[in-house]
Scaffold this motif. Structure first.
Motif, PDB file in Angstrom:
ATOM      1  N   GLY A 181       0.838  -1.191   0.000  1.00 53.98           N
ATOM      2  CA  GLY A 181       0.000   0.000   0.000  1.00 53.98           C
ATOM      3  C   GLY A 181       0.874   1.243   0.000  1.00 53.98           C
ATOM      4  O   GLY A 181       2.048   1.176   0.368  1.00 53.98           O
ATOM      5  N   PRO A 182       0.316   2.390  -0.381  1.00 55.50           N
ATOM      6  CA  PRO A 182      -1.089   2.640  -0.666  1.00 55.50           C
ATOM      7  C   PRO A 182      -1.536   2.059  -2.011  1.00 55.50           C
ATOM      8  O   PRO A 182      -0.677   1.761  -2.824  1.00 55.50           O
ATOM      9  CB  PRO A 182      -1.170   4.165  -0.672  1.00 55.50           C
ATOM     10  N   PRO A 183      -2.905   1.923  -2.177  1.00 54.51           N
ATOM     11  CA  PRO A 183      -3.935   2.217  -1.182  1.00 54.51           C
ATOM     12  C   PRO A 183      -3.828   1.280   0.017  1.00 54.51           C
ATOM     13  O   PRO A 183      -3.618   0.076  -0.149  1.00 54.51           O
ATOM     14  CB  PRO A 183      -5.248   2.000  -1.948  1.00 54.51           C
ATOM     15  N   HIS A 184      -3.984   1.830   1.224  1.00 55.04           N
ATOM     16  CA  HIS A 184      -3.759   1.042   2.431  1.00 55.04           C
ATOM     17  C   HIS A 184      -4.891   0.069   2.733  1.00 55.04           C
ATOM     18  O   HIS A 184      -4.746  -0.801   3.594  1.00 55.04           O
ATOM     19  CB  HIS A 184      -3.493   1.971   3.616  1.00 55.04           C
ATOM     20  N   SER A 185      -6.013   0.182   2.003  1.00 52.82           N
ATOM     21  CA  SER A 185      -7.069  -0.839   2.131  1.00 52.82           C
ATOM     22  C   SER A 185      -6.539  -2.210   1.712  1.00 52.82           C
ATOM     23  O   SER A 185      -7.050  -3.246   2.161  1.00 52.82           O
ATOM     24  CB  SER A 185      -8.282  -0.462   1.275  1.00 52.82           C
ATOM     25  N   ILE A 186      -5.501  -2.241   0.876  1.00 52.08           N
ATOM     26  CA  ILE A 186      -4.888  -3.518   0.470  1.00 52.08           C
ATOM     27  C   ILE A 186      -4.397  -4.282   1.699  1.00 52.08           C
ATOM     28  O   ILE A 186      -4.479  -5.507   1.770  1.00 52.08           O
ATOM     29  CB  ILE A 186      -3.725  -3.273  -0.519  1.00 52.08           C
ATOM     30  N   HIS A 187      -3.890  -3.552   2.698  1.00 49.74           N
ATOM     31  CA  HIS A 187      -3.402  -4.218   3.905  1.00 49.74           C
ATOM     32  C   HIS A 187      -4.537  -4.890   4.684  1.00 49.74           C
ATOM     33  O   HIS A 187      -4.306  -5.859   5.417  1.00 49.74           O
ATOM     34  CB  HIS A 187      -2.684  -3.217   4.811  1.00 49.74           C
TER      35      HIS A 187
ATOM     36  N   ASP B 115       3.877  -4.282   3.196  1.00 55.07           N
ATOM     37  CA  ASP B 115       4.847  -3.372   2.575  1.00 55.07           C
ATOM     38  C   ASP B 115       4.233  -1.983   2.442  1.00 55.07           C
ATOM     39  O   ASP B 115       3.212  -1.803   1.776  1.00 55.07           O
ATOM     40  CB  ASP B 115       5.231  -3.907   1.191  1.00 55.07           C
ATOM     41  N   PHE B 116       4.866  -1.004   3.075  1.00 56.19           N
ATOM     42  CA  PHE B 116       4.394   0.389   3.027  1.00 56.19           C
ATOM     43  C   PHE B 116       5.294   1.189   2.094  1.00 56.19           C
ATOM     44  O   PHE B 116       6.404   1.562   2.467  1.00 56.19           O
ATOM     45  CB  PHE B 116       4.411   1.006   4.423  1.00 56.19           C
ATOM     46  N   ARG B 117       4.794   1.446   0.885  1.00 51.63           N
ATOM     47  CA  ARG B 117       5.563   2.299  -0.042  1.00 51.63           C
ATOM     48  C   ARG B 117       5.564   3.736   0.458  1.00 51.63           C
ATOM     49  O   ARG B 117       6.466   4.517   0.154  1.00 51.63           O
ATOM     50  CB  ARG B 117       4.967   2.236  -1.451  1.00 51.63           C
TER      51      ARG B 117
ATOM     52  N   LYS C 214      -6.400   5.927  12.468  1.00 56.04           N
ATOM     53  CA  LYS C 214      -5.365   5.567  13.449  1.00 56.04           C
ATOM     54  C   LYS C 214      -5.549   4.134  13.935  1.00 56.04           C
ATOM     55  O   LYS C 214      -4.586   3.382  14.102  1.00 56.04           O
ATOM     56  CB  LYS C 214      -5.405   6.540  14.632  1.00 56.04           C
ATOM     57  N   ASN C 215      -6.803   3.754  14.166  1.00 56.90           N
ATOM     58  CA  ASN C 215      -7.100   2.414  14.667  1.00 56.90           C
ATOM     59  C   ASN C 215      -6.758   1.348  13.622  1.00 56.90           C
ATOM     60  O   ASN C 215      -6.160   0.314  13.947  1.00 56.90           O
ATOM     61  CB  ASN C 215      -8.580   2.322  15.053  1.00 56.90           C
ATOM     62  N   LEU C 216      -7.122   1.602  12.359  1.00 55.52           N
ATOM     63  CA  LEU C 216      -6.802   0.637  11.302  1.00 55.52           C
ATOM     64  C   LEU C 216      -5.293   0.519  11.108  1.00 55.52           C
ATOM     65  O   LEU C 216      -4.760  -0.576  10.940  1.00 55.52           O
ATOM     66  CB  LEU C 216      -7.470   1.062   9.995  1.00 55.52           C
ATOM     67  N   GLU C 217      -4.611   1.660  11.136  1.00 57.85           N
ATOM     68  CA  GLU C 217      -3.151   1.658  11.019  1.00 57.85           C
ATOM     69  C   GLU C 217      -2.530   0.816  12.134  1.00 57.85           C
ATOM     70  O   GLU C 217      -1.639  -0.006  11.892  1.00 57.85           O
ATOM     71  CB  GLU C 217      -2.641   3.098  11.084  1.00 57.85           C
ATOM     72  N   LYS C 218      -3.018   1.006  13.349  1.00 55.72           N
ATOM     73  CA  LYS C 218      -2.499   0.268  14.500  1.00 55.72           C
ATOM     74  C   LYS C 218      -2.764  -1.233  14.363  1.00 55.72           C
ATOM     75  O   LYS C 218      -1.902  -2.066  14.668  1.00 55.72           O
ATOM     76  CB  LYS C 218      -3.142   0.811  15.784  1.00 55.72           C
ATOM     77  N   GLN C 219      -3.957  -1.582  13.885  1.00 55.63           N
ATOM     78  CA  GLN C 219      -4.297  -3.004  13.692  1.00 55.63           C
ATOM     79  C   GLN C 219      -3.336  -3.667  12.709  1.00 55.63           C
ATOM     80  O   GLN C 219      -2.843  -4.771  12.962  1.00 55.63           O
ATOM     81  CB  GLN C 219      -5.732  -3.142  13.160  1.00 55.63           C
TER      82      GLN C 219
END
Length: 427
Positions: free
Chosen positions: A144-150, A167-169, A192-197
């Motif tokens: 990602g992004p898009p970070h929904s891929i994670h 993998d965070f580009r 923030k919560n999704l990032e933390k998860q």
């Protein structure tokens, strides 16, 4: 020896153009040499903001599976052409946004969390759960992004117990445009919560810069590895350099990346040095924000501007190799210190001196210094920028303008893929 199968989930894949597609296209190219069999999963009908058909020629002979995706940007384009620029990350300055633009940014930020491709998560998890079980695949990588891929990786890990590398580009909540999305308090908290998860559940986290690693270490104790972008041995022949004293920027030059200090320096030079005025040319290759063009006009440089627009990757490499000087610009912000553009590494092997302008403490500065490929300046260093351009112009007149790079091999795509393979399949 059987190769280890790994499923790679990415939104960007040829014919997508731009920098986002290069990273995994090159990893997939070299992974089989290191005992890994990549299987690529991507959308069948993606609404890519940039298309580069030439990249289809670089796709290696690997299994590629595709499923349809719902693309809200397609619908948005019926109402406004600005949606396409927003999907490219080109967001007008706040005071210049009309009502429709402000509304679109609010909807994008608060109704599509983490991003506009979120509706691909559920059908992808459903499809891939069966696929991974049928083909005995126990490792998945999301990019990602898009970070929904994670979120696809997160769900597959929960459901199947697979090993998951994220993998965070680019960073997530600290990425440059995040603050422009007009997020309300609840939406900020959800991001923030999704990032933390994601950061606390992925088995391994891969980032492209040391600064992003430091940022994520404040959120998670999971292993974090820096694998930068890199360069490939491009088979692009350029027989001779530009005859003019060209300063070229390759890639998007968005409005917030507008280097006013550089335009003022260049105006000073062309107005006070007849030799430079006779030889100088500014090449902008790629998307350019209108505020940037206006600044160039305001500084009486428009007659020196060669605005080329978007070109294929091969054409971009030609411009890099034949230009006298290469320009690298980043937004002057604390949030952009971690950004190491993929084009930096192609710049470094072009044997053309780099002039980079960006924020204090940027990761780019140390890479340029360590590899002896150019000079890095902060936005307040008018005199430094002026003197280096004068120095390079003297070398240009003598036919001796070049670089003497050191230690570039560590940034080759093949060497970086070897590091990735060691994470996928530790010995």
């Amino acid at each position: 020896m059987n190769k280890k199968k790994v499923l790679i989930i990415t939104y960007y894949w040829p014919p997508a153009g731009g920098p986002g597609v290069q990273r995994w296209l090159k990893f997939v190219k070299y992974l089989p040499e290191f005992g890994v069999e990549p299987i690529v999963y991507c959308p069948s009908n993606a609404n890519y903001p940039i298309i580069d058909q030439s990249l289809l020629n670089e796709v290696p002979s690997v299994t590629i599976i595709k499923q349809p995706i719902t693309e809200p940007y397609k619908l948005a384009q019926l109402f406004s052409k600005k949606s396409k620029t927003i999907s490219k990350g080109i967001i007008a300055q706040k005071e210049k946004q009309n009502l429709l633009e402000r509304l679109m940014l609010y909807v994008r930020g608060n109704f599509f969390i983490p991003d506009a491709r979120k509706k691909w998560v559920k059908p992808s998890v459903r499809y891939l759960s069966t696929y991974m079980s049928d083909f005995n695949i126990d490792t998945v990588i999301t990019s990602g992004p898009p970070h929904s891929i994670h979120l696809i990786g997160l769900k597959l890990q929960e459901k199947l117990g697979v090993t998951w590398l994220a993998d965070f580009r680019d960073p997530w909540t600290s990425i440059g445009y995040h603050k422009q999305l007009k997020l309300n308090k609840a939406s900020k908290a959800k991001h923030k919560n999704l990032e933390k998860q994601v950061l606390n559940n992925a088995d391994q986290i891969i980032v492209t810069s040391p600064s992003t690693k430091s940022e994520f270490e404040d959120i998670t104790n999971r292993p974090i590895h820096v694998i930068t972008n890199g360069y490939d041995s491009e088979l692009v022949n350029v027989k001779e350099l530009d005859s003019k004293f060209t300063l070229s920027h390759i890639g998007s030059l968005l409005s917030k990346r507008n280097p006013e200090v550089l335009w003022k320096v260049l105006q000073d030079l062309v107005e006070n040095d007849k030799d430079i005025a006779a030889q100088f040319q500014l090449n902008l290759v790629g998307e350019v924000g209108e505020e940037v063009i206006q600044s160039i006009k305001n500084n009486n440089l428009i007659n020196y501007l060669n605005r080329i627009g978007y070109v294929s990757h091969n054409e971009a490499v030609k411009f890099q190799k034949k230009s006298q000087l290469l320009l690298l610009i980043e937004i002057d912000s604390e949030d952009t210190k971690a950004i190491i553009p993929g084009k930096l590494f192609e710049y470094m092997v072009s044997n053309r001196p780099i002039i980079a302008i960006g924020p204090k403490g940027a990761d780019v500065a140390s890479i340029i210094k360590e590899t002896n490929t150019g000079q890095y300046f902060n936005y307040d260093n008018y005199e430094g920028i002026k003197q280096i351009i004068l120095h390079h112009f003297e070398s240009y007149k003598q036919g001796n303008l070049k670089t003497n790079p050191i230690g570039l091999q560590q940034y080759s795509r093949k060497q970086l893929t070897k590091s990735l393979a060691e994470l996928i399949n530790p010995s």
